[in-house]
Motif scaffolding. Sequence first.
Motif, PDB file in Angstrom:
ATOM      1  N   LEU A  63       0.811  -1.220   0.000  1.00 31.24           N
ATOM      2  CA  LEU A  63       0.000   0.000   0.000  1.00 31.24           C
ATOM      3  C   LEU A  63       0.845   1.272   0.000  1.00 31.24           C
ATOM      4  O   LEU A  63       0.301   2.375  -0.133  1.00 31.24           O
ATOM      5  N   GLY A  64       2.154   1.123   0.186  1.00 33.12           N
ATOM      6  CA  GLY A  64       3.027   2.289   0.220  1.00 33.12           C
ATOM      7  C   GLY A  64       2.938   3.079   1.509  1.00 33.12           C
ATOM      8  O   GLY A  64       3.144   4.298   1.523  1.00 33.12           O
ATOM      9  N   ILE A  65       2.630   2.380   2.618  1.00 34.32           N
ATOM     10  CA  ILE A  65       2.545   3.024   3.928  1.00 34.32           C
ATOM     11  C   ILE A  65       3.410   2.227   4.895  1.00 34.32           C
ATOM     12  O   ILE A  65       4.085   1.276   4.496  1.00 34.32           O
ATOM     13  N   ASN A  66       3.410   2.600   6.183  1.00 32.89           N
ATOM     14  CA  ASN A  66       4.164   1.810   7.157  1.00 32.89           C
ATOM     15  C   ASN A  66       3.215   0.924   7.962  1.00 32.89           C
ATOM     16  O   ASN A  66       2.001   1.122   7.957  1.00 32.89           O
ATOM     17  N   HIS A  67       3.791  -0.071   8.654  1.00 37.47           N
ATOM     18  CA  HIS A  67       2.952  -1.047   9.341  1.00 37.47           C
ATOM     19  C   HIS A  67       2.180  -0.430  10.498  1.00 37.47           C
ATOM     20  O   HIS A  67       1.121  -0.918  10.878  1.00 37.47           O
ATOM     21  N   THR A  68       2.697   0.680  11.056  1.00 39.76           N
ATOM     22  CA  THR A  68       1.964   1.355  12.122  1.00 39.76           C
ATOM     23  C   THR A  68       0.650   1.917  11.587  1.00 39.76           C
ATOM     24  O   THR A  68      -0.397   1.866  12.271  1.00 39.76           O
ATOM     25  N   THR A  69       0.689   2.460  10.386  1.00 39.96           N
ATOM     26  CA  THR A  69      -0.535   2.981   9.768  1.00 39.96           C
ATOM     27  C   THR A  69      -1.526   1.845   9.495  1.00 39.96           C
ATOM     28  O   THR A  69      -2.733   2.003   9.670  1.00 39.96           O
ATOM     29  N   VAL A  70      -1.013   0.687   9.066  1.00 43.62           N
ATOM     30  CA  VAL A  70      -1.888  -0.468   8.866  1.00 43.62           C
ATOM     31  C   VAL A  70      -2.576  -0.833  10.176  1.00 43.62           C
ATOM     32  O   VAL A  70      -3.799  -1.037  10.226  1.00 43.62           O
ATOM     33  N   SER A  71      -1.809  -0.922  11.249  1.00 43.38           N
ATOM     34  CA  SER A  71      -2.369  -1.255  12.554  1.00 43.38           C
ATOM     35  C   SER A  71      -3.423  -0.242  12.982  1.00 43.38           C
ATOM     36  O   SER A  71      -4.490  -0.594  13.487  1.00 43.38           O
ATOM     37  N   ARG A  72      -3.132   1.045  12.744  1.00 44.99           N
ATOM     38  CA  ARG A  72      -4.067   2.102  13.128  1.00 44.99           C
ATOM     39  C   ARG A  72      -5.364   2.003  12.329  1.00 44.99           C
ATOM     40  O   ARG A  72      -6.458   2.170  12.879  1.00 44.99           O
ATOM     41  N   ARG A  73      -5.252   1.697  11.033  1.00 45.17           N
ATOM     42  CA  ARG A  73      -6.458   1.608  10.200  1.00 45.17           C
ATOM     43  C   ARG A  73      -7.311   0.398  10.587  1.00 45.17           C
ATOM     44  O   ARG A  73      -8.551   0.488  10.599  1.00 45.17           O
ATOM     45  N   ILE A  74      -6.659  -0.718  10.884  1.00 44.93           N
ATOM     46  CA  ILE A  74      -7.419  -1.901  11.308  1.00 44.93           C
ATOM     47  C   ILE A  74      -8.142  -1.608  12.631  1.00 44.93           C
ATOM     48  O   ILE A  74      -9.307  -1.969  12.821  1.00 44.93           O
ATOM     49  N   ALA A  75      -7.433  -0.931  13.550  1.00 45.09           N
ATOM     50  CA  ALA A  75      -8.058  -0.575  14.826  1.00 45.09           C
ATOM     51  C   ALA A  75      -9.252   0.355  14.613  1.00 45.09           C
ATOM     52  O   ALA A  75     -10.298   0.199  15.253  1.00 45.09           O
ATOM     53  N   ALA A  76      -9.111   1.311  13.683  1.00 40.50           N
ATOM     54  CA  ALA A  76     -10.200   2.229  13.394  1.00 40.50           C
ATOM     55  C   ALA A  76     -11.397   1.496  12.786  1.00 40.50           C
ATOM     56  O   ALA A  76     -12.557   1.780  13.115  1.00 40.50           O
ATOM     57  N   LEU A  77     -11.123   0.552  11.905  1.00 41.40           N
ATOM     58  CA  LEU A  77     -12.193  -0.233  11.292  1.00 41.40           C
ATOM     59  C   LEU A  77     -12.931  -1.050  12.344  1.00 41.40           C
ATOM     60  O   LEU A  77     -14.172  -1.087  12.377  1.00 41.40           O
ATOM     61  N   GLU A  78     -12.193  -1.695  13.226  1.00 39.10           N
ATOM     62  CA  GLU A  78     -12.817  -2.495  14.282  1.00 39.10           C
ATOM     63  C   GLU A  78     -13.603  -1.621  15.242  1.00 39.10           C
ATOM     64  O   GLU A  78     -14.674  -2.011  15.736  1.00 39.10           O
ATOM     65  N   ASN A  79     -13.094  -0.420  15.500  1.00 37.20           N
ATOM     66  CA  ASN A  79     -13.821   0.519  16.351  1.00 37.20           C
ATOM     67  C   ASN A  79     -15.133   0.944  15.693  1.00 37.20           C
ATOM     68  O   ASN A  79     -16.174   1.088  16.350  1.00 37.20           O
ATOM     69  N   SER A  80     -15.097   1.107  14.365  1.00 38.94           N
ATOM     70  CA  SER A  80     -16.291   1.556  13.640  1.00 38.94           C
ATOM     71  C   SER A  80     -17.397   0.515  13.649  1.00 38.94           C
ATOM     72  O   SER A  80     -18.576   0.845  13.778  1.00 38.94           O
ATOM     73  N   ILE A  81     -17.022  -0.750  13.483  1.00 42.79           N
ATOM     74  CA  ILE A  81     -18.051  -1.799  13.390  1.00 42.79           C
ATOM     75  C   ILE A  81     -18.310  -2.498  14.722  1.00 42.79           C
ATOM     76  O   ILE A  81     -19.250  -3.282  14.847  1.00 42.79           O
ATOM     77  N   GLY A  82     -17.446  -2.223  15.712  1.00 41.64           N
ATOM     78  CA  GLY A  82     -17.642  -2.826  17.023  1.00 41.64           C
ATOM     79  C   GLY A  82     -17.363  -4.311  17.061  1.00 41.64           C
ATOM     80  O   GLY A  82     -17.972  -5.048  17.851  1.00 41.64           O
ATOM     81  N   ASP A  83     -16.453  -4.767  16.229  1.00 44.63           N
ATOM     82  CA  ASP A  83     -16.161  -6.197  16.188  1.00 44.63           C
ATOM     83  C   ASP A  83     -14.762  -6.391  15.622  1.00 44.63           C
ATOM     84  O   ASP A  83     -14.227  -5.517  14.941  1.00 44.63           O
ATOM     85  N   ARG A  84     -14.161  -7.575  15.894  1.00 43.49           N
ATOM     86  CA  ARG A  84     -12.849  -7.884  15.358  1.00 43.49           C
ATOM     87  C   ARG A  84     -12.966  -8.343  13.913  1.00 43.49           C
ATOM     88  O   ARG A  84     -13.893  -9.059  13.541  1.00 43.49           O
ATOM     89  N   VAL A  85     -12.002  -7.941  13.081  1.00 49.54           N
ATOM     90  CA  VAL A  85     -11.983  -8.363  11.679  1.00 49.54           C
ATOM     91  C   VAL A  85     -10.817  -9.310  11.398  1.00 49.54           C
ATOM     92  O   VAL A  85     -10.794  -9.980  10.375  1.00 49.54           O
ATOM     93  N   LEU A  86      -9.836  -9.357  12.304  1.00 52.39           N
ATOM     94  CA  LEU A  86      -8.673 -10.222  12.148  1.00 52.39           C
ATOM     95  C   LEU A  86      -8.379 -10.910  13.474  1.00 52.39           C
ATOM     96  O   LEU A  86      -8.670 -10.364  14.541  1.00 52.39           O
ATOM     97  N   HIS A  87      -7.804 -12.096  13.378  1.00 47.27           N
ATOM     98  CA  HIS A  87      -7.295 -12.733  14.584  1.00 47.27           C
ATOM     99  C   HIS A  87      -5.900 -13.266  14.306  1.00 47.27           C
ATOM    100  O   HIS A  87      -5.576 -13.665  13.181  1.00 47.27           O
ATOM    101  N   SER A  88      -5.072 -13.249  15.336  1.00 43.54           N
ATOM    102  CA  SER A  88      -3.684 -13.654  15.194  1.00 43.54           C
ATOM    103  C   SER A  88      -3.584 -15.164  15.106  1.00 43.54           C
ATOM    104  O   SER A  88      -4.203 -15.899  15.877  1.00 43.54           O
ATOM    105  N   ALA A  89      -2.811 -15.636  14.131  1.00 44.14           N
ATOM    106  CA  ALA A  89      -2.549 -17.063  13.976  1.00 44.14           C
ATOM    107  C   ALA A  89      -1.051 -17.240  13.817  1.00 44.14           C
ATOM    108  O   ALA A  89      -0.307 -16.275  13.650  1.00 44.14           O
TER     109      ALA A  89
END
Length: 319
Positions: free
Chosen positions: A47-73
């Motif tokens: 995506l041409g960004i850094n991994h911190t931005t990825v983490s922040r966007r995933i957190a924002a998405l989960e905050n928006s929908i009120g649910d987890r979208v990924l789980h660690s494996a």
Amino acid sequence: MPNVPTSPTAPAPDAPASAAGQVSPEDLLTLLAVARLGKYTAAAHSLGINHTTVSRRIAALENSIGDRVLHSASEGWELTARGRELLSVAEDIEAALSRVYPAPAGSGRLTGMVRVAAPEGFCLTWAAPALTELQKRHPGLQVELIASTQRARQYRSGVDIEIMPGRPNVSRSLAYRLNDYSLGLFATAEYLARHGTPSSEEELPRHRIVYYIEHLHGIDSLDTAGRRLPEAPQGFLRSNSMLIHVRAARAGAGIGLIPTYLGETHPELVRVLPQLDHRITYWASVRKEALRNRGVRAALEVLREFCSLPPETPVAPGR
């Protein structure tokens, strides 16, 4: 260790303020990249960004929908049930943006990034020319080719297509047969003149053997080939690199167990004990999510084309 996203109920301090129900298309596209590659670092790179931005966007998405979208494996990230529901929405956004921002004239219809991991010999002989041809057809498509010999991972590996010796057994992936090759014994005429040419496998212990470091890759087909060779009191020269095996054999280090398609291209190498012919098949392992990417499908097709195999139905694990 994967980067653990902030809990949906406690977004990162610098995360965008997203009210419940207000989902950012940018966050969905980030989810799509992680779903395809399984690692924050790989998704960030694509995506041409850094991994911190990825983490922040995933957190924002989960905050928006009120649910987890990924789980660690192990070795990566997997979509949750809610994440899988959002995957098609993210793909719709990606498709819509491709129409809003079409590729420049003459750049071809395929754009984006495709990441392929394959053993060195396969990279040199098939993958590099195949993917070069694909880019000639679609100059807007970016390719990363990673020289790597390893078994298929059960979880995400940060690449779209993994190529390995031996059939993979990965529950979340589809397996495609590519082509067959043989491992054979090769040495220089000068080495054989000095040390003698073995006439049987029983005479091999008098020679130094050049091959992989034992059990390094955990690939059964390669380990089995090594176990067929008798213990050599004269020792060995081992490396994790197939190209080093070839180079060492050409330098007279000993008798190398190397792919015949490489050994036969060097006139200074002589085939030894041709009856010792260990057959192996290259396979491609591709995640279902990755195959929803047109660029990945095109890369798989051109690899099969250069391996001179007709299209066929993928093989599910365990069949």
